[in-house]
Design a protein around this motif. Structure first.
Motif, PDB file in Angstrom:
ATOM      1  N   GLN A   1       0.675  -1.189   0.124  1.00 25.61           N
ATOM      2  CA  GLN A   1       0.127  -0.011   0.030  1.00 25.61           C
ATOM      3  C   GLN A   1       0.948   1.185  -0.152  1.00 25.61           C
ATOM      4  O   GLN A   1       0.690   2.153  -0.800  1.00 25.61           O
ATOM      5  CB  GLN A   1      -0.877   0.073   1.077  1.00 25.61           C
ATOM      6  N   ASP A   2       1.561   1.330   0.851  1.00 25.72           N
ATOM      7  CA  ASP A   2       2.564   2.620   1.106  1.00 25.72           C
ATOM      8  C   ASP A   2       3.550   2.797  -0.080  1.00 25.72           C
ATOM      9  O   ASP A   2       3.744   3.804  -0.489  1.00 25.72           O
ATOM     10  CB  ASP A   2       3.266   2.727   2.474  1.00 25.72           C
ATOM     11  N   ALA A   3       4.325   1.760  -0.318  1.00 26.95           N
ATOM     12  CA  ALA A   3       5.172   1.748  -1.570  1.00 26.95           C
ATOM     13  C   ALA A   3       4.747   1.417  -2.656  1.00 26.95           C
ATOM     14  O   ALA A   3       5.409   1.895  -3.706  1.00 26.95           O
ATOM     15  CB  ALA A   3       6.469   0.631  -1.110  1.00 26.95           C
ATOM     16  N   GLY A   4       3.923   0.398  -2.771  1.00 28.29           N
ATOM     17  CA  GLY A   4       3.441  -0.065  -4.128  1.00 28.29           C
ATOM     18  C   GLY A   4       2.330   0.566  -4.642  1.00 28.29           C
ATOM     19  O   GLY A   4       1.868   0.401  -5.719  1.00 28.29           O
ATOM     20  N   GLY A   5       1.515   1.262  -3.860  1.00 25.78           N
ATOM     21  CA  GLY A   5       0.369   1.918  -4.363  1.00 25.78           C
ATOM     22  C   GLY A   5      -1.017   1.165  -4.587  1.00 25.78           C
ATOM     23  O   GLY A   5      -2.066   1.532  -5.132  1.00 25.78           O
TER      24      GLY A   5
ATOM     25  N   ILE B   1      12.214  -7.033   0.459  1.00 23.86           N
ATOM     26  CA  ILE B   1      11.916  -5.496   0.818  1.00 23.86           C
ATOM     27  C   ILE B   1      11.063  -5.470   2.429  1.00 23.86           C
ATOM     28  O   ILE B   1      11.551  -4.593   3.091  1.00 23.86           O
ATOM     29  CB  ILE B   1      11.139  -4.709  -0.278  1.00 23.86           C
ATOM     30  N   GLY B   2      10.206  -6.296   2.369  1.00 25.83           N
ATOM     31  CA  GLY B   2       9.577  -6.357   3.490  1.00 25.83           C
ATOM     32  C   GLY B   2      10.440  -6.567   4.632  1.00 25.83           C
ATOM     33  O   GLY B   2      10.424  -6.046   5.898  1.00 25.83           O
ATOM     34  N   LYS B   3      11.115  -7.654   4.676  1.00 21.91           N
ATOM     35  CA  LYS B   3      12.327  -8.079   5.667  1.00 21.91           C
ATOM     36  C   LYS B   3      13.134  -6.778   5.794  1.00 21.91           C
ATOM     37  O   LYS B   3      13.617  -6.711   7.211  1.00 21.91           O
ATOM     38  CB  LYS B   3      12.878  -9.404   5.156  1.00 21.91           C
TER      39      LYS B   3
ATOM     40  N   LYS C   1       8.187   4.342   2.856  1.00 20.18           N
ATOM     41  CA  LYS C   1       7.941   5.675   2.136  1.00 20.18           C
ATOM     42  C   LYS C   1       8.960   6.389   1.714  1.00 20.18           C
ATOM     43  O   LYS C   1       8.958   7.330   0.682  1.00 20.18           O
ATOM     44  CB  LYS C   1       7.096   6.603   3.189  1.00 20.18           C
ATOM     45  N   ASN C   2      10.222   6.028   1.698  1.00 13.56           N
ATOM     46  CA  ASN C   2      11.507   6.420   1.001  1.00 13.56           C
ATOM     47  C   ASN C   2      11.277   6.254  -0.227  1.00 13.56           C
ATOM     48  O   ASN C   2      10.733   5.364  -0.870  1.00 13.56           O
ATOM     49  CB  ASN C   2      12.755   5.664   1.582  1.00 13.56           C
ATOM     50  N   LYS C   3      11.704   7.573  -1.175  1.00 18.61           N
ATOM     51  CA  LYS C   3      11.604   7.493  -2.494  1.00 18.61           C
ATOM     52  C   LYS C   3      12.224   6.484  -3.267  1.00 18.61           C
ATOM     53  O   LYS C   3      11.681   5.700  -4.022  1.00 18.61           O
ATOM     54  CB  LYS C   3      12.022   8.757  -2.926  1.00 18.61           C
ATOM     55  N   ASP C   4      13.656   6.005  -2.916  1.00 20.17           N
ATOM     56  CA  ASP C   4      14.372   5.196  -3.475  1.00 20.17           C
ATOM     57  C   ASP C   4      13.490   3.738  -3.487  1.00 20.17           C
ATOM     58  O   ASP C   4      13.631   2.929  -4.060  1.00 20.17           O
ATOM     59  CB  ASP C   4      15.603   5.211  -3.196  1.00 20.17           C
ATOM     60  N   VAL C   5      13.060   3.468  -2.092  1.00 21.62           N
ATOM     61  CA  VAL C   5      12.409   2.426  -1.786  1.00 21.62           C
ATOM     62  C   VAL C   5      11.299   2.021  -2.513  1.00 21.62           C
ATOM     63  O   VAL C   5      10.897   0.995  -3.343  1.00 21.62           O
ATOM     64  CB  VAL C   5      12.257   2.033  -0.167  1.00 21.62           C
TER      65      VAL C   5
ATOM     66  N   LYS D   1       7.970  -0.446  -6.948  1.00 16.43           N
ATOM     67  CA  LYS D   1       7.163  -0.222  -8.338  1.00 16.43           C
ATOM     68  C   LYS D   1       7.950  -0.990  -9.458  1.00 16.43           C
ATOM     69  O   LYS D   1       7.130  -1.299 -10.293  1.00 16.43           O
ATOM     70  CB  LYS D   1       7.113   1.167  -8.569  1.00 16.43           C
ATOM     71  N   GLY D   2       9.085  -1.044  -9.597  1.00 15.01           N
ATOM     72  CA  GLY D   2       9.919  -1.805 -10.452  1.00 15.01           C
ATOM     73  C   GLY D   2       9.624  -3.088 -10.451  1.00 15.01           C
ATOM     74  O   GLY D   2       9.418  -3.920 -11.267  1.00 15.01           O
ATOM     75  N   ILE D   3       9.557  -3.617  -9.120  1.00 12.81           N
ATOM     76  CA  ILE D   3       9.080  -5.016  -8.962  1.00 12.81           C
ATOM     77  C   ILE D   3       7.807  -5.484  -9.626  1.00 12.81           C
ATOM     78  O   ILE D   3       7.503  -6.562 -10.178  1.00 12.81           O
ATOM     79  CB  ILE D   3       9.360  -5.423  -7.487  1.00 12.81           C
TER      80      ILE D   3
END
Length: 391
Positions: free
Chosen positions: A100-104, A146-148, A161-165, A170-172
């Protein structure tokens, strides 16, 4: 027409006994009017599902996708597989935040669960995506990693919520290499960047002949009442009826091999995907009412074409409903239609393979010599591999 394209198409004639393969909202077999008469119909979705499920027997499950709303539950399980020492509730919070937060990805509580004011009470019931999400198994593994990382950081939400993360996540999500996702596509209305164009097209199957619909009246007898009723009243405990039909269907599908390669990015995976699709599409049937009708048939005729021009649906062969010896006459009509289309439009296949059963399908020998399915799959795979290497 564009030269050097690689398109594989499959044409099937398949006779089904009394059955109800694909029901409408009233329980009746689906139908269509074609050539001015009523035909039996099976929707493309109804045949795509057993085809996709068959992949589990033909392809490594890690190369396939998972279509579900229970994305948080699946990702939580993958995080715990990476590190069983992680607290399950913490893993679930990380999974929800990754998506939700990173993947939208939009998440919500299941309809059956009433959300409470106590956040801790809600943790035990994972959120679900608001639509069926089709993600590859490898994607879940990458997201779990990434969750780990987020859990190890000590601040899950801040980390994700970090931009690079967020860019990594999103790339995955966008870089999906699952075979069935590439074949059947993915549509995410809320985030079109996650859409995957389907490489396979599947037509609705229609009967080659006019079809009448019948109804099977049935009763169910209470065994105990029948054995013990002194008055001999063995009346039915339940009555009902099931609609059905029987027909010979024309089935058609094609795979744009070039588009498939663009999505998968690997020639070997592309060959495997195409041959698995032809195998599964040829040998599966929808399971609607299958316990009632046991309609486990295999095709009378399978024609596989490798084209370098464009895909060609031959349904026009049956615009006039077939009568008499249905399979024999349908085979002749199909062969004639293909020959005339190819002659008129220059669409002659690079190669054709035929799998057929019985004398009624002998006319198909005009297209190619009869071969077993296994041999066809091997030769088809070699032909595709050769063309992809040349490109």
């Amino acid at each position: 027409m564009t030269a050097n394209r690689t398109i594989v198409e499959i044409h099937i004639l398949q006779t089904m006994p009394p059955s109800n393969l694909n029901r409408d909202d009233t329980g009746s077999p689906k139908k269509a009017v074609y050539g001015g008469v009523t035909r039996a119909r099976v929707s493309s979705q109804a045949w795509k599902r057993p085809t996709r499920l068959k992949f589990r027997e033909l392809v490594d499950p890690n190369q396939l996708g998972i279509r579900t709303k229970r994305v948080v539950e699946v990702l939580t399980d993958r995080i715990l597989r990476l590190d069983p020492a992680i607290d399950p509730e913490t893993a679930q919070k990380a999974a929800q935040s990754v998506l939700q937060d990173a993947g939208g990805i939009k998440l919500a509580k299941p309809r059956s669960v009433k959300k409470t004011d106590d956040a801790d009470d809600n943790v035990n019931e994972p959120d679900q995506s608001t639509y069926l999400l089709f993600l590859g198994s490898h994607q879940y593994d990458d997201l779990a990693a990434i969750g780990k990382e987020a859990i190890a950081s000590g601040g899950i939400k801040d980390f994700l919520k970090n931009k690079d993360v967020k860019k990594r996540v999103k790339g995955i999500l966008q870089n999906d290499r699952a075979i069935d996702v590439a074949l059947f596509g993915r549509m995410v209305a809320d985030d079109t960047d996650l859409n995957v164009d389907a490489a396979a097209q599947v037509a609705h199957a229609i009967s080659v002949q006019r079809v009448d619909f019948d109804s099977d009246y049935f009763t169910a007898v209470d065994d105990v009442k029948q054995d013990s009723d002194e008055e001999g009243d063995a009346g039915a405990a339940m009555i009902g009826d099931v609609e059905f039909n029987s027909a010979t269907f024309y089935r058609y599908a094609n795979v744009d091999v070039d588009r498939l390669l663009d999505t998968l990015g690997d020639a070997n995976a592309t060959v495997q995907a195409v041959t698995a699709f032809i195998d599964a599409f040829s040998t599966t049937v929808p399971n609607g009412k299958i316990n009632t009708f046991a309609h486990n048939t295999l095709p009378d005729l399978v024609v596989v074409n490798l084209r370098d021009t464009q895909a060609v649906n031959l349904a026009g062969a049956f615009e006039r409903p077939i009568a008499g010896d249905v399979v024999a006459n349908a085979t002749k009509a199909l062969v004639e239609r293909e020959q005339e289309i190819d002659a008129g439009y220059g669409t002659t296949p690079v190669h054709t393979w035929v799998i057929r059963v019985g004398k009624d399908t002998e006319a198909a020998d005009q297209l190619a010599a009869r071969q077993p399915l296994r041999d066809v799959l091997t030769e088809l795979g070699d032909a595709i591999a050769s063309r992809l290497v040349q490109e």
